[in-house]
Scaffold this motif. Sequence first.
Motif, short mmCIF file in Angstrom:
data_model
loop_
_atom_site.label_atom_id
_atom_site.label_comp_id
_atom_site.label_asym_id
_atom_site.label_seq_id
_atom_site.Cartn_x
_atom_site.Cartn_y
_atom_site.Cartn_z
N ILE A 26 0.84 -1.20 0.00
CA ILE A 26 0.00 0.00 0.00
C ILE A 26 0.88 1.25 0.00
O ILE A 26 0.66 2.19 -0.79
N LEU A 27 1.87 1.28 0.88
CA LEU A 27 2.78 2.43 0.97
C LEU A 27 3.61 2.56 -0.30
O LEU A 27 3.87 3.68 -0.77
N THR A 40 12.20 4.34 -4.50
CA THR A 40 11.39 3.92 -3.36
C THR A 40 12.19 3.04 -2.41
O THR A 40 12.20 3.27 -1.19
N ILE A 41 12.87 2.03 -2.94
CA ILE A 41 13.60 1.10 -2.09
C ILE A 41 14.86 1.75 -1.52
O ILE A 41 15.24 1.49 -0.37
N PHE A 42 15.53 2.62 -2.30
CA PHE A 42 16.70 3.33 -1.78
C PHE A 42 16.33 4.16 -0.55
O PHE A 42 17.01 4.10 0.49
N ASN A 43 15.25 4.95 -0.66
CA ASN A 43 14.82 5.77 0.48
C ASN A 43 14.36 4.91 1.65
O ASN A 43 14.59 5.24 2.81
N ARG A 44 13.71 3.81 1.34
CA ARG A 44 13.30 2.88 2.40
C ARG A 44 14.52 2.36 3.15
O ARG A 44 14.51 2.28 4.38
N PHE A 45 15.59 2.05 2.42
CA PHE A 45 16.78 1.47 3.04
C PHE A 45 17.54 2.49 3.89
O PHE A 45 17.96 2.17 5.01
N SER A 229 4.40 11.11 -0.23
CA SER A 229 5.47 10.16 -0.57
C SER A 229 6.51 10.06 0.54
O SER A 229 7.02 8.97 0.83
N TRP A 230 6.84 11.21 1.17
CA TRP A 230 7.75 11.17 2.31
C TRP A 230 7.16 10.33 3.44
O TRP A 230 7.86 9.52 4.06
N SER A 231 5.87 10.52 3.71
CA SER A 231 5.21 9.73 4.76
C SER A 231 5.24 8.25 4.42
O SER A 231 5.45 7.40 5.30
N LEU A 238 10.39 2.43 8.58
CA LEU A 238 10.22 2.12 9.99
C LEU A 238 9.31 0.92 10.22
O LEU A 238 9.65 -0.01 10.95
N CYS A 239 8.13 0.94 9.58
CA CYS A 239 7.15 -0.11 9.81
C CYS A 239 7.48 -1.37 9.02
O CYS A 239 7.56 -2.47 9.58
N GLY A 240 7.67 -1.21 7.70
CA GLY A 240 7.92 -2.37 6.87
C GLY A 240 9.29 -2.99 7.08
O GLY A 240 9.42 -4.20 7.25
N SER A 241 10.33 -2.15 7.09
CA SER A 241 11.70 -2.67 7.12
C SER A 241 12.18 -3.05 8.51
O SER A 241 12.76 -4.12 8.71
N ILE A 242 11.95 -2.17 9.51
CA ILE A 242 12.47 -2.44 10.85
C ILE A 242 11.53 -3.32 11.65
O ILE A 242 11.90 -4.40 12.12
#
Length: 316
Positions: A26-27, A40-45, A229-231, A238-242
């Motif tokens: 969803i995010l 998307t994945i770079f910023n997530r990481f 997009s920042w949110s 934080l939620c998905g990765s950690i």
Amino acid sequence: MSTKSSAIWGSSSLAIAIFALSSSPILTRITEHDMGPYGTIFNRFWIASLALGLGKVIKLLWDKHSGRLSTTDSTDNKAYTVKDFLSLFLVASLDSICLVTWAWSLTKTSVANSNLLHNTTPIFAAVGGWLLLSQSFNRRFLIGMVLALGGTFLIGFNDFHIDRDTLIGDSVALLSALFYAATLLVTENLRVKFDTSTILLWLYTLGGLLLLPLTLLFEDRLFPASFSSWSAVIGLGLCGSIIGLGALFYSLKQFSSSFVSLILLLEPMIAAVLAWLIFAEKLSWLNGLTFIIVLSGIYLAKSDGELDNIGSTEAT
């Protein structure tokens, strides 16, 4: 830790992982307005690695201040071998490819289709565990796995449109499942020596470094351009990765990667409901029926006695 306590912690971590990871597609879909899959994945990481690094520093200072800092108990103080570095680099590479291909598939097909194909991981995890880790499964586990997988394929049966873009998206989502299974198998081996936070910190730091040049080369921008997009990427980090992957990797201390990937078949059902609520993606009575089929398959596989043996890894 007793077997009963291990069961409670392992089951709780799996439940947290399922609900946290269900928010990821969803995010990811929300970030499509500003960025492609690499961005998307770079910023997530980098968000996840920054948060984990700060957490490590805070914990180190707290332990030092309270006098609980030990040089013998922590796995972080064990010497890294060449094999360890290669394994950590491998898991970072596999997870990066997995998430990029999955994010890209979401631009070509529905959340329900992408997520259910992404979660065919048990097929690859079971084969990989059998070939590489000498894992064995009894008939009840295999029947439950087949039943659960059959149910997940029925989730997208009604809206499985045969056209070029959708077929490409579905194929890439299926490819991401292969890399997801490989990530779980390598992580299961790493959990023997390293704790969850250490593996995740290495994964996201190395993954971010691997994706930085690709983001600069193939994306129009490096960072999100809108508040939504920042949110979304902060939520992914934080939620998905950690929280999500942290709880998932913790559960690998009690459960095999094949069993964990089977339980994760709950994820596409939750994501399909969220996509229906947020994006108005179609759900039908057939979806409700397949949810029951999947739950029945998971229960059947769960009752094969594997839960009775959890904690054996820690005991040995």
